[in-house]
Design a protein around this motif. Structure first.
Motif, PDB file in Angstrom:
ATOM      1  N   ALA A 171       0.328  10.057   2.824  1.00  0.00           N
ATOM      2  CA  ALA A 171      -0.968  10.515   2.304  1.00  0.00           C
ATOM      3  C   ALA A 171      -1.176  10.062   0.865  1.00  0.00           C
ATOM      4  CB  ALA A 171      -1.093  12.031   2.421  1.00  0.00           C
ATOM      5  N   ARG A 172      -0.722   8.848   0.563  1.00  0.00           N
ATOM      6  CA  ARG A 172      -0.941   8.251  -0.759  1.00  0.00           C
ATOM      7  C   ARG A 172      -2.138   7.307  -0.670  1.00  0.00           C
ATOM      8  NH1 ARG A 172       3.534   6.107  -1.138  1.00  0.00           N
ATOM      9  NH2 ARG A 172       4.603   7.785  -2.259  1.00  0.00           N
ATOM     10  N   LEU A 173      -3.182   7.582  -1.451  1.00  0.00           N
ATOM     11  CA  LEU A 173      -4.421   6.814  -1.424  1.00  0.00           C
ATOM     12  C   LEU A 173      -4.399   5.814  -2.580  1.00  0.00           C
ATOM     13  CD1 LEU A 173      -7.898   8.433  -0.813  1.00  0.00           C
ATOM     14  CD2 LEU A 173      -7.638   6.374  -2.164  1.00  0.00           C
ATOM     15  N   VAL A 174      -4.691   4.535  -2.281  1.00  0.00           N
ATOM     16  CA  VAL A 174      -4.668   3.471  -3.287  1.00  0.00           C
ATOM     17  C   VAL A 174      -5.948   2.659  -3.184  1.00  0.00           C
ATOM     18  CG1 VAL A 174      -3.352   1.543  -4.246  1.00  0.00           C
ATOM     19  CG2 VAL A 174      -2.161   3.351  -3.008  1.00  0.00           C
ATOM     20  N   ALA A 175      -6.493   2.275  -4.350  1.00  0.00           N
ATOM     21  CA  ALA A 175      -7.670   1.408  -4.431  1.00  0.00           C
ATOM     22  C   ALA A 175      -7.257   0.060  -5.004  1.00  0.00           C
ATOM     23  CB  ALA A 175      -8.748   2.046  -5.294  1.00  0.00           C
ATOM     24  N   PHE A 176      -7.720  -1.038  -4.358  1.00  0.00           N
ATOM     25  CA  PHE A 176      -7.406  -2.393  -4.789  1.00  0.00           C
ATOM     26  C   PHE A 176      -8.694  -3.160  -5.057  1.00  0.00           C
ATOM     27  CE2 PHE A 176      -3.982  -1.033  -1.976  1.00  0.00           C
ATOM     28  CZ  PHE A 176      -2.838  -1.377  -2.686  1.00  0.00           C
ATOM     29  N   ASP A 177      -8.597  -4.157  -5.934  1.00  0.00           N
ATOM     30  CA  ASP A 177      -9.687  -5.100  -6.152  1.00  0.00           C
ATOM     31  C   ASP A 177      -9.712  -6.067  -4.976  1.00  0.00           C
ATOM     32  OD1 ASP A 177     -11.138  -7.501  -7.011  1.00  0.00           O
ATOM     33  OD2 ASP A 177     -11.169  -6.534  -8.981  1.00  0.00           O
ATOM     34  N   VAL A 178     -10.865  -6.219  -4.326  1.00  0.00           N
ATOM     35  CA  VAL A 178     -10.939  -7.028  -3.123  1.00  0.00           C
ATOM     36  C   VAL A 178     -10.755  -8.517  -3.412  1.00  0.00           C
ATOM     37  CG1 VAL A 178     -13.435  -7.441  -3.128  1.00  0.00           C
ATOM     38  CG2 VAL A 178     -12.227  -7.264  -0.951  1.00  0.00           C
ATOM     39  N   SER A 179     -10.987  -8.945  -4.641  1.00  0.00           N
ATOM     40  CA  SER A 179     -10.910 -10.369  -4.957  1.00  0.00           C
ATOM     41  C   SER A 179      -9.493 -10.863  -5.191  1.00  0.00           C
ATOM     42  CB  SER A 179     -11.777 -10.679  -6.197  1.00  0.00           C
ATOM     43  OG  SER A 179     -11.305  -9.965  -7.318  1.00  0.00           O
ATOM     44  N   ASN A 180      -8.626 -10.000  -5.756  1.00  0.00           N
ATOM     45  CA  ASN A 180      -7.284 -10.451  -6.104  1.00  0.00           C
ATOM     46  C   ASN A 180      -6.163  -9.500  -5.683  1.00  0.00           C
ATOM     47  OD1 ASN A 180      -7.535  -8.353  -7.992  1.00  0.00           O
ATOM     48  ND2 ASN A 180      -8.102  -9.754  -9.643  1.00  0.00           N
ATOM     49  N   GLY A 181      -6.492  -8.341  -5.117  1.00  0.00           N
ATOM     50  CA  GLY A 181      -5.476  -7.405  -4.666  1.00  0.00           C
ATOM     51  C   GLY A 181      -4.864  -6.559  -5.757  1.00  0.00           C
ATOM     52  N   LYS A 182      -5.410  -6.592  -6.955  1.00  0.00           N
ATOM     53  CA  LYS A 182      -4.872  -5.790  -8.055  1.00  0.00           C
ATOM     54  C   LYS A 182      -5.115  -4.307  -7.806  1.00  0.00           C
ATOM     55  CE  LYS A 182      -5.407  -4.977 -13.023  1.00  0.00           C
ATOM     56  NZ  LYS A 182      -6.147  -5.357 -14.256  1.00  0.00           N
ATOM     57  N   ILE A 223       0.823  -1.215   0.000  1.00  0.00           N
ATOM     58  CA  ILE A 223       0.000   0.000   0.000  1.00  0.00           C
ATOM     59  C   ILE A 223       0.855   1.262   0.000  1.00  0.00           C
ATOM     60  CG2 ILE A 223      -1.766  -1.252   1.282  1.00  0.00           C
ATOM     61  CD1 ILE A 223      -1.090   0.587   3.683  1.00  0.00           C
ATOM     62  N   GLY A 224       2.186   1.152   0.141  1.00  0.00           N
ATOM     63  CA  GLY A 224       3.058   2.326   0.144  1.00  0.00           C
ATOM     64  C   GLY A 224       3.968   2.340   1.343  1.00  0.00           C
ATOM     65  N   GLU A 225       4.187   3.522   1.893  1.00  0.00           N
ATOM     66  CA  GLU A 225       5.100   3.686   3.020  1.00  0.00           C
ATOM     67  C   GLU A 225       4.400   3.308   4.328  1.00  0.00           C
ATOM     68  OE1 GLU A 225       8.273   4.340   3.059  1.00  0.00           O
ATOM     69  OE2 GLU A 225       8.359   4.509   0.869  1.00  0.00           O
ATOM     70  N   GLY A 226       5.116   2.577   5.183  1.00  0.00           N
ATOM     71  CA  GLY A 226       4.574   2.159   6.465  1.00  0.00           C
ATOM     72  C   GLY A 226       5.205   2.894   7.622  1.00  0.00           C
ATOM     73  N   SER A 227       5.310   2.233   8.765  1.00  0.00           N
ATOM     74  CA  SER A 227       5.734   2.874  10.012  1.00  0.00           C
ATOM     75  C   SER A 227       7.212   2.732  10.299  1.00  0.00           C
ATOM     76  CB  SER A 227       4.935   2.290  11.181  1.00  0.00           C
ATOM     77  OG  SER A 227       3.566   2.508  11.003  1.00  0.00           O
ATOM     78  N   GLN A 228       8.015   2.403   9.284  1.00  0.00           N
ATOM     79  CA  GLN A 228       9.439   2.273   9.562  1.00  0.00           C
ATOM     80  C   GLN A 228      10.103   3.620   9.820  1.00  0.00           C
ATOM     81  OE1 GLN A 228       7.841   1.547   6.756  1.00  0.00           O
ATOM     82  NE2 GLN A 228       9.136   1.491   4.945  1.00  0.00           N
ATOM     83  N   LYS A 229       9.435   4.705   9.480  1.00  0.00           N
ATOM     84  CA  LYS A 229       9.937   6.036   9.785  1.00  0.00           C
ATOM     85  C   LYS A 229       9.386   6.502  11.129  1.00  0.00           C
ATOM     86  CE  LYS A 229      10.453   7.282   4.915  1.00  0.00           C
ATOM     87  NZ  LYS A 229      10.138   8.279   3.864  1.00  0.00           N
ATOM     88  N   ALA A 230       9.572   7.776  11.427  1.00  0.00           N
ATOM     89  CA  ALA A 230       9.136   8.300  12.727  1.00  0.00           C
ATOM     90  C   ALA A 230       7.615   8.353  12.835  1.00  0.00           C
ATOM     91  CB  ALA A 230       9.729   9.684  12.959  1.00  0.00           C
ATOM     92  N   LEU A 231       6.924   8.483  11.699  1.00  0.00           N
ATOM     93  CA  LEU A 231       5.474   8.639  11.731  1.00  0.00           C
ATOM     94  C   LEU A 231       4.788   7.276  11.663  1.00  0.00           C
ATOM     95  CD1 LEU A 231       5.067  11.672   9.307  1.00  0.00           C
ATOM     96  CD2 LEU A 231       5.129  11.687  11.792  1.00  0.00           C
TER      97      LEU A 231
END
Length: 340
Positions: free
Chosen positions: A132-143, A104-112
């Motif tokens: 603040a990067r917004l991503v939409a995925f297909d719920v059936s396959n994660g695409k 989904i992008g950047e996680g919590s490995q930084k300070a935030l």
């Protein structure tokens, strides 16, 4: 003659000192008296730790009764639905297995930290990362279906993000950069954007044509789902110290319940934002350090005429939705949302 006077003075002074010593030895208020400690158990009146035990007699008398499990297909807002009361959910197959994974992008490995909860609606999963990067995925396959950057181009500093909600065919988002968005859930195209006076670190709550947003300075705004115009605004008391992130308000057709970092909670009428009642869950004594944080980080829950809330400062309550009177209270503190 002077020699005799000197000796007489010495005798008088010596006698006086001995008399004072004798009086002091029989004085009941003397500091030299041996102090005998009082009998009994010592109990601290400012203890921070309290042990909670179940009421076995009540459990034996009433038993534990849960509602029938039900299968939920959607999770459109933080906490499930606007009232945050999801009840007894069931698993489709009885056990959990991994079907797919996606980045989904950047996680919590930084300070935030990563604070935005994913939401699910109409066959899609929507996520927001720490940038603040917004991503939409297909719920059936994660695409991955589409991606949108909510961080302003002129901003080079990362902040704690807000969250997402879905209502009436629109996707709403608070980015943490003093902005709230309405987007097309099919492609991420911006429908409207409203600039806030201060950032919001809580996911918006949307219901019946209104989007409720809580800002870091404890203000609540009701925006129109259609065009983002402000219907009303309520200003709460500011608080310097709080936990990371904020709680989304609970709402139904009558009231919206925001909770603040000051330990306060309000019932605001949805039509005009007037106060129906207010309550505080902050401790009676404010201590320094982490014990003095009065923040309500867990989301409030509206369920069958009651409002449930829990504070980090050590209070969990059930309040009457109409009057705000306390139905019960327990000395329990948490930063998580209670589950009814």
């Amino acid at each position: 003659m002077s020699k005799y006077l000197l000796l007489l003075s010495l005798f008088i002074l010596t006698g006086f000192a001995q008399g004072c010593s004798t009086l002091d030895s029989i004085n009941p208020f003397s500091d030299e008296e041996e102090k005998i400690p009082l009998e009994g158990e010592r109990i601290s009146v400012i203890s921070f730790q309290k042990e909670l035990e179940p009421d076995d007699m009540a459990l034996d008398a009433e038993g534990f009764i849960a509602p029938e499990p039900w299968r939920n297909e959607y999770w459109p807002q933080a906490g499930g639905y606007p009232n945050h009361a999801m009840q007894n959910l069931s698993l489709a197959s009885g056990k959990l297995t991994k079907r797919w994974t996606a980045d989904i992008g950047e996680g919590s490995q930084k300070a935030l930290p990563l604070t935005a909860q994913p939401i699910v609606f109409d066959g899609k999963i929507y996520t927001m990362d720490t940038e603040a990067r917004l991503v939409a995925f297909d719920v059936s396959n994660g695409k991955q279906l589409w991606k949108k950057e909510l961080r302003p181009k002129e901003e080079d500093e990362e902040v704690i993000t807000g969250g997402l909600s879905y209502s009436s065919g629109r996707l709403f988002a608070t980015s943490g950069y003093n902005e709230v968005f309405a987007l097309n859930p099919d492609n991420g195209q911006e429908i409207w954007k409203v600039r806030l006076k201060s950032p919001s670190r809580a996911a918006p709550t949307a219901l019946d044509g209104k989007v409720y947003v809580v800002t870091v300075d404890n203000n609540v705004l009701a925006l129109s789902e259609e065009d983002g115009t402000v219907s009303w605004e309520y200003e709460g008391l500011t608080e310097q110290a709080g936990l990371v992130g904020m709680a989304s308000p609970a709402a139904n057709k009558d009231v919206v319940i925001p909770v603040f970092t000051s330990g306060e909670m309000y019932a605001l009428r949805v039509e005009n934002g007037s106060v129906a009642w207010s309550e505080t869950l902050s401790p009676l004594r404010r201590y320094s350090g982490i014990q003095g944080i009065a923040d309500i980080r867990g989301m409030p829950v509206l369920d069958r005429g009651l409002v449930y809330a829990i504070s980090y400062g050590g209070k969990m309550v059930a309040l009457d939705e109409r009057t705000g009177s306390r139905v019960w209270q327990r000395e329990i503190g948490s930063s998580e949302t209670p589950w009814v």
